[in-house]
Design an enzyme around this catalytic site. Structure first.
Site, short mmCIF file in Angstrom:
data_model
loop_
_atom_site.label_atom_id
_atom_site.label_comp_id
_atom_site.label_asym_id
_atom_site.label_seq_id
_atom_site.Cartn_x
_atom_site.Cartn_y
_atom_site.Cartn_z
N TYR A 121 11.87 31.91 2.69
CA TYR A 121 10.93 32.29 2.85
C TYR A 121 10.87 32.80 4.89
CZ TYR A 121 8.93 30.69 -1.44
OH TYR A 121 8.38 31.09 -2.74
N MET A 179 9.14 25.24 -1.21
CA MET A 179 7.86 23.37 -2.29
C MET A 179 8.82 22.66 -2.71
SD MET A 179 4.89 23.83 -3.96
CE MET A 179 3.61 24.34 -3.58
N ARG A 189 -10.09 0.50 15.21
CA ARG A 189 -9.97 1.30 14.44
C ARG A 189 -10.34 0.51 12.83
NH1 ARG A 189 -3.59 1.66 11.74
NH2 ARG A 189 -4.32 -0.47 10.93
N LYS A 215 1.16 -0.92 -0.17
CA LYS A 215 0.02 -0.26 0.07
C LYS A 215 1.17 1.42 -0.70
CE LYS A 215 -0.20 0.59 5.33
NZ LYS A 215 -0.84 0.18 5.80
#
EC number: 5.1.1.1
Length: 368
Positions: A264, A313, A136, A38
């Site tokens: 930034y 990013m 869960r 997965k």
């Protein structure tokens, strides 16, 4: 290994094979092996990983969602594929691609029977999960009678396996809790088997369960993180080989004067002369903002270069003041030596999160 000329994730298939062989050495020969692929095979590449594991004769695959299983089928994977968390909207697609659902509640069980019956299926393979403490997904123990009666009332489905999931198998301080889970599952399996008149496949162990609880290996085991090179403890990690290396190159080097800022929000302002290197990967590639401001690092020419300022990013800047390097040199974020586990710990997270965060825009290179 080839030197990086861009940001790449190298995936070592021989290391994958080593990890599989080690895990198999820890279980009885008759016990089936389910490979968990997965989340893009924990950030590597589900299709390539599954193809290699299928060639090594694993018995089953598992994915989280139906679309992951569909991708494997479209790439030619033929082994059984268990969908761990199917949604009702995808049942028809799931059946079309011969995927096998985990049915974990009365609602989803009844809705799947309805869909399978409408498509005129008999004995469609399904799996049932029981909740023994993770809280869960899964049926509760008191629902065994309901489940048995429902299974006996239809010919549309066939119960292939029953399973549960250990909540803390890697934490030996929680051994009592884990043993209670195992005993609960044994009790549930015995009751259900008597009620339906046959014994389905039983499985409960994840990677740490395989390593720490041989009494719970049952008929099949499931491994995710172990296949990708992590044993969830310092002792067990020595037996595994991390399969993934995230590497990139230095795009540009800057000399930062005292009083100048980097990145930034001016998150870093230099008090002394500093040299930085800009690398072409950022939070869109899986290196989250939590690694900024000196927590995370890159390895450049064998030395740690801490991240300077905020992660962007598409870029990070690292401190190379004391490292002899030049533009075009290779930078490693994690590999078999400085592992994803080591890198993740700098931001108080885990290897699973870091590995599965590596963006699919990062080029994968497979070493065979």
């Amino acid at each position: 290994m080839p030197k990086a000329e861009e940001t790449i994730l190298e995936v070592d298939l021989k290391a994958l094979e080593h990890n599989l062989n080690h895990l198999k050495s820890r279980i009885p020969k008759h016990t089936k092996f389910l490979a968990v692929v997965k989340a893009f095979a924990y950030g590597s590449d589900a299709c390539e990983i599954a193809k290699h594991l299928e060639s090594l004769n694993v018995d089953y695959f598992a994915v989280a969602y139906t679309n992951e299983g569909v991708q494997l089928r479209e790439e030619g994977i033929t082994k059984p594929i268990l969908v761990l968390h199917p949604q009702t909207v995808s049942f028809t697609t799931l059946i079309k691609h011969q995927l096998e659902p985990n049915l974990y509640s009365p609602k989803i069980l009844e809705e799947f029977i309805e869909v399978a019956s409408a498509l005129n299926y008999n004995n469609y393979p399904i799996h049932v999960k029981f909740n023994t403490g993770l809280n869960r997904l899964g049926f509760a123990e008191h629902q065994v009678d309901y489940l048995a009666e429902t299974l006996k009332s239809t010919e549309a489905i066939h119960l292939t396996s029953i399973f549960s999931h250990l909540a803390a198998s890697e934490d030996l301080n929680e051994r009592e809790f884990t043993l209670n889970q195992i005993n609960s599952f044994k009790r549930i399996a015995e009751t259900l088997t008597k009620a339906i008149g046959f014994k389905p496949i039983m499985h409960m162990c994840n990677t740490s369960g395989i390593l720490n609880y041989p009494e719970a290996h049952f008929d099949m085991v499931r491994s995710g993180i172990g296949l990708y090179g992590y044993g969830n403890s310092e002792k067990e990690n020595k037996n595994f080989k991390p399969i993934s290396t995230l590497k990139t190159v230095i795009s540009q080097i800057h000399d930062i004067e005292p009083g100048e800022s980097v990145g930034y929000n001016r998150a870093f302002t230099s008090k002394i002369p500093v040299r930085t290197a800009t690398l072409p990967l950022g939070h869109a590639d899986g290196i989250g903002r939590q690694y900024g401001n000196g927590k995370g690092y890159a390895i450049i020419n064998g030395k740690k270069a801490p991240i300077v300022g905020n992660v962007c990013m598409d870029m990070i800047m690292v401190n190379v003041t004391d490292i002899a390097c030049k533009e075009g040199d290779e930078a490693i974020l994690f590999d078999a030596n400085t592992t994803a586990e080591d890198f993740a710990e700098t931001a108080n997270t885990i290897s699973y999160e870091l590995l599965t965060s590596v963006s699919q825009r990062v080029k994968r290179v497979f070493l065979k």
